[in-house]
Scaffold this active site. Structure first.
Site, mmCIF file in Angstrom:
data_model
loop_
_atom_site.group_PDB
_atom_site.id
_atom_site.type_symbol
_atom_site.label_atom_id
_atom_site.label_comp_id
_atom_site.label_asym_id
_atom_site.label_seq_id
_atom_site.Cartn_x
_atom_site.Cartn_y
_atom_site.Cartn_z
ATOM 1 N N SER A 50 -8.125 26.566 37.084
ATOM 2 C CA SER A 50 -6.719 26.705 37.506
ATOM 3 C C SER A 50 -5.901 27.274 36.344
ATOM 4 C CB SER A 50 -6.156 25.339 37.907
ATOM 5 O OG SER A 50 -6.041 24.517 36.749
ATOM 6 N N ASP A 83 -8.497 29.554 40.403
ATOM 7 C CA ASP A 83 -7.963 28.689 41.458
ATOM 8 C C ASP A 83 -6.436 28.810 41.483
ATOM 9 O OD1 ASP A 83 -8.109 26.694 43.433
ATOM 10 O OD2 ASP A 83 -7.948 25.066 41.958
ATOM 11 N N ASN A 258 -13.191 22.992 48.127
ATOM 12 C CA ASN A 258 -12.619 22.764 46.789
ATOM 13 C C ASN A 258 -12.516 21.282 46.448
ATOM 14 O OD1 ASN A 258 -12.202 25.497 46.822
ATOM 15 N ND2 ASN A 258 -10.062 25.378 46.189
ATOM 16 N N ASP A 260 -11.523 18.738 43.175
ATOM 17 C CA ASP A 260 -11.045 18.457 41.826
ATOM 18 C C ASP A 260 -10.756 16.965 41.659
ATOM 19 O OD1 ASP A 260 -10.064 18.540 39.292
ATOM 20 O OD2 ASP A 260 -8.299 19.740 39.732
HETATM 21 P P1 13P Z 1 -8.494 18.019 45.718
HETATM 22 O O1 13P Z 1 -7.220 17.606 45.058
HETATM 23 O O2 13P Z 1 -8.627 17.389 47.075
HETATM 24 O O3 13P Z 1 -9.685 17.782 44.887
HETATM 25 O O4 13P Z 1 -8.408 19.605 45.978
HETATM 26 C C1 13P Z 1 -8.674 20.501 44.935
HETATM 27 C C2 13P Z 1 -8.326 21.896 45.259
HETATM 28 O O5 13P Z 1 -8.026 22.259 46.383
HETATM 29 C C3 13P Z 1 -8.339 22.863 44.157
HETATM 30 O O6 13P Z 1 -7.870 24.120 44.542
HETATM 31 O O1 G3H Z 2 -5.410 22.653 43.460
HETATM 32 C C1 G3H Z 2 -5.198 22.153 42.372
HETATM 33 C C2 G3H Z 2 -6.294 21.766 41.472
HETATM 34 O O2 G3H Z 2 -6.579 20.401 41.617
HETATM 35 C C3 G3H Z 2 -5.973 22.141 40.063
HETATM 36 O O3 G3H Z 2 -5.005 21.299 39.541
HETATM 37 O O4 G3H Z 2 -3.363 22.830 38.481
HETATM 38 O O5 G3H Z 2 -3.548 20.415 37.790
HETATM 39 O O6 G3H Z 2 -5.347 22.064 37.181
HETATM 40 P P1 G3H Z 2 -4.257 21.686 38.141
HETATM 41 ZN ZN ZN Z 3 -6.312 24.046 46.011
#
Ligand code: 13P
Ligand code: G3H
Ligand code: ZN
Length: 316
Positions: A50, A83, A258, A260
Protein backbone atom coordinates in the site's frame (compact mmCIF):
# COMPACT_ATOMS: atom_id res chain seq x y z
CA UNK A 1 11.76 -17.03 -12.20
CA UNK A 2 11.34 -13.26 -12.16
CA UNK A 3 8.29 -11.44 -10.80
CA UNK A 4 5.24 -12.11 -12.97
CA UNK A 5 2.05 -10.20 -13.71
CA UNK A 6 -1.35 -11.64 -12.75
CA UNK A 7 -2.64 -12.63 -16.22
CA UNK A 8 -1.90 -16.33 -16.12
CA UNK A 9 -2.85 -16.61 -12.43
CA UNK A 10 -6.25 -15.07 -13.08
CA UNK A 11 -6.81 -17.14 -16.22
CA UNK A 12 -6.21 -20.37 -14.28
CA UNK A 13 -8.04 -19.19 -11.15
CA UNK A 14 -11.11 -18.30 -13.22
CA UNK A 15 -11.03 -21.51 -15.20
CA UNK A 16 -10.47 -23.79 -12.23
CA UNK A 17 -12.64 -22.06 -9.62
CA UNK A 18 -10.21 -20.71 -7.07
CA UNK A 19 -8.79 -17.32 -6.05
CA UNK A 20 -5.21 -16.14 -5.56
CA UNK A 21 -4.37 -14.67 -2.16
CA UNK A 22 -3.16 -11.06 -2.20
CA UNK A 23 -1.40 -10.41 1.08
CA UNK A 24 -0.22 -6.98 2.26
CA UNK A 25 3.42 -6.73 3.24
CA UNK A 26 4.98 -4.06 5.42
CA UNK A 27 8.16 -5.68 6.73
CA UNK A 28 10.44 -8.69 6.57
CA UNK A 29 8.70 -10.90 9.14
CA UNK A 30 5.29 -10.56 7.50
CA UNK A 31 6.81 -11.42 4.11
CA UNK A 32 8.75 -14.37 5.51
CA UNK A 33 5.67 -15.76 7.28
CA UNK A 34 3.68 -15.58 4.03
CA UNK A 35 6.53 -17.09 2.00
CA UNK A 36 6.96 -20.08 4.37
CA UNK A 37 3.28 -20.93 3.91
CA UNK A 38 3.43 -20.43 0.14
CA UNK A 39 6.60 -22.52 -0.22
CA UNK A 40 4.98 -25.43 1.63
CA UNK A 41 1.62 -25.19 -0.11
CA UNK A 42 2.91 -24.33 -3.60
CA UNK A 43 0.35 -21.59 -4.26
CA UNK A 44 0.55 -18.66 -6.69
CA UNK A 45 0.99 -15.41 -4.82
CA UNK A 46 0.34 -11.68 -4.99
CA UNK A 47 2.38 -9.60 -2.55
CA UNK A 48 0.82 -6.19 -2.28
CA UNK A 49 2.19 -2.91 -1.05
CA UNK A 50 0.00 0.00 0.00
CA UNK A 51 1.05 3.64 -0.09
CA UNK A 52 1.24 3.38 3.70
CA UNK A 53 3.64 0.45 3.39
CA UNK A 54 5.76 2.38 0.89
CA UNK A 55 6.17 5.30 3.23
CA UNK A 56 6.61 3.12 6.36
CA UNK A 57 9.22 0.70 5.05
CA UNK A 58 10.71 2.48 2.03
CA UNK A 59 10.06 0.79 -1.29
CA UNK A 60 13.72 -0.12 -1.84
CA UNK A 61 13.71 -2.23 1.33
CA UNK A 62 10.42 -3.90 0.45
CA UNK A 63 11.52 -4.54 -3.14
CA UNK A 64 14.78 -6.10 -1.88
CA UNK A 65 12.85 -8.39 0.49
CA UNK A 66 10.51 -9.44 -2.32
CA UNK A 67 13.45 -10.02 -4.68
CA UNK A 68 14.84 -12.51 -2.14
CA UNK A 69 11.44 -14.21 -1.89
CA UNK A 70 11.37 -14.57 -5.68
CA UNK A 71 14.94 -15.87 -5.83
CA UNK A 72 14.36 -18.44 -3.10
CA UNK A 73 11.12 -19.71 -4.63
CA UNK A 74 11.74 -20.28 -8.34
CA UNK A 75 8.77 -22.67 -8.54
CA UNK A 76 6.26 -20.05 -7.33
CA UNK A 77 4.75 -17.32 -9.56
CA UNK A 78 4.83 -14.09 -7.52
CA UNK A 79 3.33 -10.74 -8.54
CA UNK A 80 4.25 -7.46 -6.84
CA UNK A 81 1.17 -5.26 -6.72
CA UNK A 82 0.39 -1.69 -5.67
CA UNK A 83 -2.64 -1.72 -3.35
CA UNK A 84 -5.01 1.28 -3.59
CA UNK A 85 -2.94 3.62 -5.74
CA UNK A 86 -4.71 6.97 -5.54
CA UNK A 87 -3.27 8.95 -8.46
CA UNK A 88 -1.74 8.46 -11.89
CA UNK A 89 1.59 9.68 -10.47
CA UNK A 90 1.66 7.02 -7.71
CA UNK A 91 0.84 4.29 -10.23
CA UNK A 92 3.45 5.57 -12.68
CA UNK A 93 6.07 5.60 -9.92
CA UNK A 94 5.26 1.98 -9.06
CA UNK A 95 5.42 0.90 -12.71
CA UNK A 96 8.82 2.60 -12.89
CA UNK A 97 9.88 0.91 -9.63
CA UNK A 98 9.30 -2.58 -11.07
CA UNK A 99 5.83 -3.49 -9.81
CA UNK A 100 4.18 -6.02 -12.13
CA UNK A 101 0.64 -4.97 -11.24
CA UNK A 102 -0.88 -1.71 -9.99
CA UNK A 103 -4.24 -0.74 -8.62
CA UNK A 104 -5.73 2.63 -9.39
CA UNK A 105 -8.49 3.28 -6.90
CA UNK A 106 -10.45 6.29 -8.09
CA UNK A 107 -13.69 4.76 -6.83
CA UNK A 108 -14.49 7.77 -4.67
CA UNK A 109 -14.54 9.99 -7.78
CA UNK A 110 -17.55 10.42 -10.07
CA UNK A 111 -17.97 7.62 -12.63
CA UNK A 112 -16.60 9.55 -15.64
CA UNK A 113 -13.61 10.82 -13.65
CA UNK A 114 -12.87 7.29 -12.40
CA UNK A 115 -12.93 6.14 -16.04
CA UNK A 116 -10.60 8.95 -17.18
CA UNK A 117 -7.97 8.38 -14.44
CA UNK A 118 -8.10 4.60 -14.81
CA UNK A 119 -7.72 4.84 -18.59
CA UNK A 120 -4.62 7.00 -18.23
CA UNK A 121 -3.05 4.51 -15.80
CA UNK A 122 -3.94 1.59 -18.08
CA UNK A 123 -2.25 3.29 -21.06
CA UNK A 124 0.99 3.90 -19.18
CA UNK A 125 1.04 0.54 -17.41
CA UNK A 126 0.29 -1.49 -20.53
CA UNK A 127 3.03 0.32 -22.46
CA UNK A 128 5.38 -1.03 -19.76
CA UNK A 129 3.96 -4.57 -19.56
CA UNK A 130 2.20 -3.98 -16.25
CA UNK A 131 -1.41 -4.99 -15.51
CA UNK A 132 -4.00 -2.74 -13.85
CA UNK A 133 -6.68 -3.37 -11.25
CA UNK A 134 -9.35 -0.67 -10.90
CA UNK A 135 -12.26 -0.23 -8.52
CA UNK A 136 -15.91 0.60 -9.02
CA UNK A 137 -18.40 1.00 -6.19
CA UNK A 138 -17.41 1.88 -2.65
CA UNK A 139 -16.25 -0.40 0.10
CA UNK A 140 -17.03 0.32 3.70
CA UNK A 141 -14.50 0.86 6.45
CA UNK A 142 -11.90 3.46 7.14
CA UNK A 143 -8.23 2.63 7.03
CA UNK A 144 -5.35 5.00 7.17
CA UNK A 145 -5.44 6.74 3.80
CA UNK A 146 -8.21 4.46 2.54
CA UNK A 147 -11.54 6.10 3.17
CA UNK A 148 -14.70 4.24 2.33
CA UNK A 149 -18.32 4.39 3.39
CA UNK A 150 -19.54 3.52 6.87
CA UNK A 151 -20.21 -0.18 7.46
CA UNK A 152 -23.94 0.49 7.78
CA UNK A 153 -24.07 2.17 4.39
CA UNK A 154 -22.34 -0.64 2.52
CA UNK A 155 -25.38 -1.99 0.70
CA UNK A 156 -26.10 1.43 -0.86
CA UNK A 157 -22.69 1.49 -2.57
CA UNK A 158 -22.56 -1.91 -4.25
CA UNK A 159 -21.07 -2.05 -7.75
CA UNK A 160 -23.67 -1.65 -10.48
CA UNK A 161 -23.11 -4.54 -12.95
CA UNK A 162 -24.18 -2.46 -15.96
CA UNK A 163 -21.74 0.31 -15.03
CA UNK A 164 -19.03 -2.32 -14.46
CA UNK A 165 -19.34 -3.55 -18.04
CA UNK A 166 -19.14 -0.01 -19.44
CA UNK A 167 -16.22 0.81 -17.12
CA UNK A 168 -14.20 -2.24 -18.13
CA UNK A 169 -14.85 -1.68 -21.84
CA UNK A 170 -13.91 2.01 -21.71
CA UNK A 171 -10.83 1.73 -19.48
CA UNK A 172 -9.33 -1.58 -20.60
CA UNK A 173 -8.47 -2.43 -16.96
CA UNK A 174 -7.29 -6.01 -16.47
CA UNK A 175 -9.30 -6.75 -13.33
CA UNK A 176 -11.95 -4.97 -11.32
CA UNK A 177 -12.38 -4.64 -7.56
CA UNK A 178 -16.08 -4.69 -6.80
CA UNK A 179 -18.10 -3.64 -3.80
CA UNK A 180 -20.19 -6.64 -2.75
CA UNK A 181 -20.66 -5.97 0.95
CA UNK A 182 -17.14 -6.40 2.33
CA UNK A 183 -15.21 -3.59 4.01
CA UNK A 184 -11.68 -2.90 5.19
CA UNK A 185 -10.38 -3.40 8.70
CA UNK A 186 -11.30 -5.48 11.74
CA UNK A 187 -14.75 -4.04 12.45
CA UNK A 188 -16.63 -4.87 9.29
CA UNK A 189 -20.07 -5.78 10.58
CA UNK A 190 -22.24 -5.61 13.66
CA UNK A 191 -24.18 -8.77 12.80
CA UNK A 192 -23.18 -11.76 10.65
CA UNK A 193 -23.30 -10.51 7.05
CA UNK A 194 -24.61 -11.87 3.82
CA UNK A 195 -22.41 -10.80 0.93
CA UNK A 196 -24.02 -9.58 -2.29
CA UNK A 197 -22.58 -12.39 -4.39
CA UNK A 198 -25.35 -11.73 -6.91
CA UNK A 199 -23.32 -8.64 -7.93
CA UNK A 200 -20.39 -10.93 -8.80
CA UNK A 201 -22.69 -13.30 -10.67
CA UNK A 202 -24.37 -10.49 -12.62
CA UNK A 203 -21.02 -9.06 -13.79
CA UNK A 204 -19.66 -12.44 -14.80
CA UNK A 205 -22.89 -13.25 -16.66
CA UNK A 206 -22.28 -10.12 -18.73
CA UNK A 207 -18.50 -10.58 -19.05
CA UNK A 208 -17.63 -14.27 -18.87
CA UNK A 209 -13.96 -14.90 -18.11
CA UNK A 210 -13.31 -11.44 -16.65
CA UNK A 211 -11.42 -11.54 -13.30
CA UNK A 212 -12.93 -9.72 -10.31
CA UNK A 213 -11.24 -8.76 -7.05
CA UNK A 214 -12.60 -8.81 -3.52
CA UNK A 215 -11.10 -6.33 -1.05
CA UNK A 216 -11.78 -6.28 2.67
CA UNK A 217 -11.75 -10.06 2.79
CA UNK A 218 -10.20 -10.78 6.18
CA UNK A 219 -12.32 -13.01 8.35
CA UNK A 220 -11.04 -11.83 11.78
CA UNK A 221 -10.12 -15.27 13.05
CA UNK A 222 -11.50 -16.11 16.49
CA UNK A 223 -8.16 -17.51 17.66
CA UNK A 224 -6.38 -14.18 17.23
CA UNK A 225 -9.27 -11.99 18.33
CA UNK A 226 -9.50 -14.01 21.56
CA UNK A 227 -5.73 -13.84 22.19
CA UNK A 228 -5.69 -10.08 21.59
CA UNK A 229 -8.59 -9.52 23.98
CA UNK A 230 -7.17 -11.93 26.56
CA UNK A 231 -3.76 -10.26 26.62
CA UNK A 232 -4.68 -6.61 27.08
CA UNK A 233 -6.10 -5.74 23.67
CA UNK A 234 -9.47 -4.15 23.18
CA UNK A 235 -11.29 -5.38 20.09
CA UNK A 236 -14.30 -7.29 21.44
CA UNK A 237 -16.54 -6.21 18.56
CA UNK A 238 -14.18 -7.18 15.75
CA UNK A 239 -15.97 -9.15 13.01
CA UNK A 240 -14.89 -10.25 9.54
CA UNK A 241 -16.19 -11.96 6.42
CA UNK A 242 -17.30 -15.56 7.04
CA UNK A 243 -14.85 -17.94 5.40
CA UNK A 244 -17.55 -19.94 3.62
CA UNK A 245 -18.50 -16.75 1.75
CA UNK A 246 -14.84 -16.30 0.72
CA UNK A 247 -14.75 -19.86 -0.61
CA UNK A 248 -18.00 -19.30 -2.47
CA UNK A 249 -16.72 -16.09 -4.09
CA UNK A 250 -13.43 -17.83 -5.00
CA UNK A 251 -15.35 -20.43 -6.97
CA UNK A 252 -17.10 -17.63 -8.89
CA UNK A 253 -15.42 -14.87 -10.93
CA UNK A 254 -13.39 -13.57 -7.96
CA UNK A 255 -9.76 -14.36 -8.80
CA UNK A 256 -7.97 -12.19 -6.20
CA UNK A 257 -8.79 -12.00 -2.50
CA UNK A 258 -7.18 -9.21 -0.44
CA UNK A 259 -6.05 -9.95 3.10
CA UNK A 260 -4.30 -7.56 5.45
CA UNK A 261 -6.23 -7.37 8.72
CA UNK A 262 -5.84 -11.12 9.43
CA UNK A 263 -2.05 -10.73 9.07
CA UNK A 264 -2.04 -7.76 11.44
CA UNK A 265 -4.15 -9.61 13.99
CA UNK A 266 -2.01 -12.78 13.89
CA UNK A 267 1.13 -10.70 14.44
CA UNK A 268 -0.39 -8.57 17.19
CA UNK A 269 -1.94 -11.53 19.01
CA UNK A 270 1.35 -13.42 19.25
CA UNK A 271 3.36 -10.39 20.32
CA UNK A 272 0.78 -9.61 23.03
CA UNK A 273 0.88 -13.22 24.20
CA UNK A 274 4.69 -13.25 24.52
CA UNK A 275 4.71 -9.89 26.31
CA UNK A 276 2.02 -11.04 28.75
CA UNK A 277 3.49 -14.45 29.47
CA UNK A 278 7.14 -13.35 29.54
CA UNK A 279 7.19 -9.74 30.73
CA UNK A 280 11.01 -9.80 31.01
CA UNK A 281 11.46 -10.66 27.31
CA UNK A 282 13.09 -7.92 25.29
CA UNK A 283 14.77 -9.77 22.42
CA UNK A 284 12.72 -8.88 19.29
CA UNK A 285 13.48 -12.30 17.80
CA UNK A 286 11.62 -13.92 20.70
CA UNK A 287 8.36 -12.16 19.91
CA UNK A 288 8.68 -11.49 16.17
CA UNK A 289 9.65 -15.16 15.65
CA UNK A 290 6.37 -16.55 17.10
CA UNK A 291 4.46 -13.79 15.27
CA UNK A 292 6.05 -14.84 11.98
CA UNK A 293 5.12 -18.47 12.70
CA UNK A 294 1.51 -17.47 13.42
CA UNK A 295 1.37 -15.66 10.08
CA UNK A 296 2.64 -18.78 8.35
CA UNK A 297 -0.06 -20.99 9.90
CA UNK A 298 -2.76 -18.42 9.22
CA UNK A 299 -1.76 -18.06 5.54
CA UNK A 300 -1.70 -21.85 5.09
CA UNK A 301 -5.24 -21.94 6.43
CA UNK A 302 -6.28 -19.13 4.02
CA UNK A 303 -4.82 -20.89 0.98
CA UNK A 304 -7.14 -23.83 1.70
CA UNK A 305 -10.11 -21.45 1.99
CA UNK A 306 -9.23 -19.83 -1.37
CA UNK A 307 -8.59 -23.20 -3.04
CA UNK A 308 -5.21 -22.10 -4.47
CA UNK A 309 -2.91 -24.51 -2.60
CA UNK A 310 -0.99 -26.67 -5.05
CA UNK A 311 -1.81 -24.41 -8.02
CA UNK A 312 1.57 -22.68 -8.45
CA UNK A 313 2.78 -24.80 -11.36
CA UNK A 314 -0.31 -24.32 -13.51
CA UNK A 315 0.10 -20.53 -13.17
CA UNK A 316 3.71 -20.42 -14.41
P1 13P B 1 -8.84 -6.49 5.08
O1 13P B 1 -8.80 -5.25 5.92
O2 13P B 1 -10.16 -7.19 5.21
O3 13P B 1 -7.71 -7.40 5.35
O4 13P B 1 -8.72 -6.03 3.54
C1 13P B 1 -7.47 -5.72 3.00
C2 13P B 1 -7.56 -5.09 1.66
O5 13P B 1 -8.59 -5.04 1.02
C3 13P B 1 -6.33 -4.51 1.12
O6 13P B 1 -6.54 -3.83 -0.08
O1 G3H C 1 -6.81 -1.69 2.09
C1 G3H C 1 -6.02 -1.33 2.94
C2 G3H C 1 -4.91 -2.18 3.39
O2 G3H C 1 -5.26 -2.87 4.55
C3 G3H C 1 -3.67 -1.37 3.55
O3 G3H C 1 -3.75 -0.57 4.68
O4 G3H C 1 -3.02 1.67 3.91
O5 G3H C 1 -2.91 1.01 6.34
O6 G3H C 1 -1.31 0.02 4.67
P1 G3H C 1 -2.66 0.63 4.92
ZN1 ZN D 1 -8.45 -2.86 -0.19
Amino acid sequence: MALVDTKKMFEMAYKNGYAVGAFNVNNMEITQGIMSAIAEEKAPLILQISRGARSYANIDYLKAIIDVAVKQNPDIPIAMHLDHGDTFETCKQCVDDGFTSVMIDASSKPFEENIAITKKVVEYAHEHGVVVEAELGQLGGIEEDVVGVSADDVSKHLTDPKEAVQFIKETGCDSLAVACGTSHGAFKFKVAPKLALDVIQAISDKLPGYPLVMHGSSSVLKEFKDLINKYGGDMPDAMGVPEDAITEASKMAVCKINIDTDLRMALTAKIRQVFAEKPAEFDPRKYLGPAREAIKDMVKHKLAILGCAGKASECM
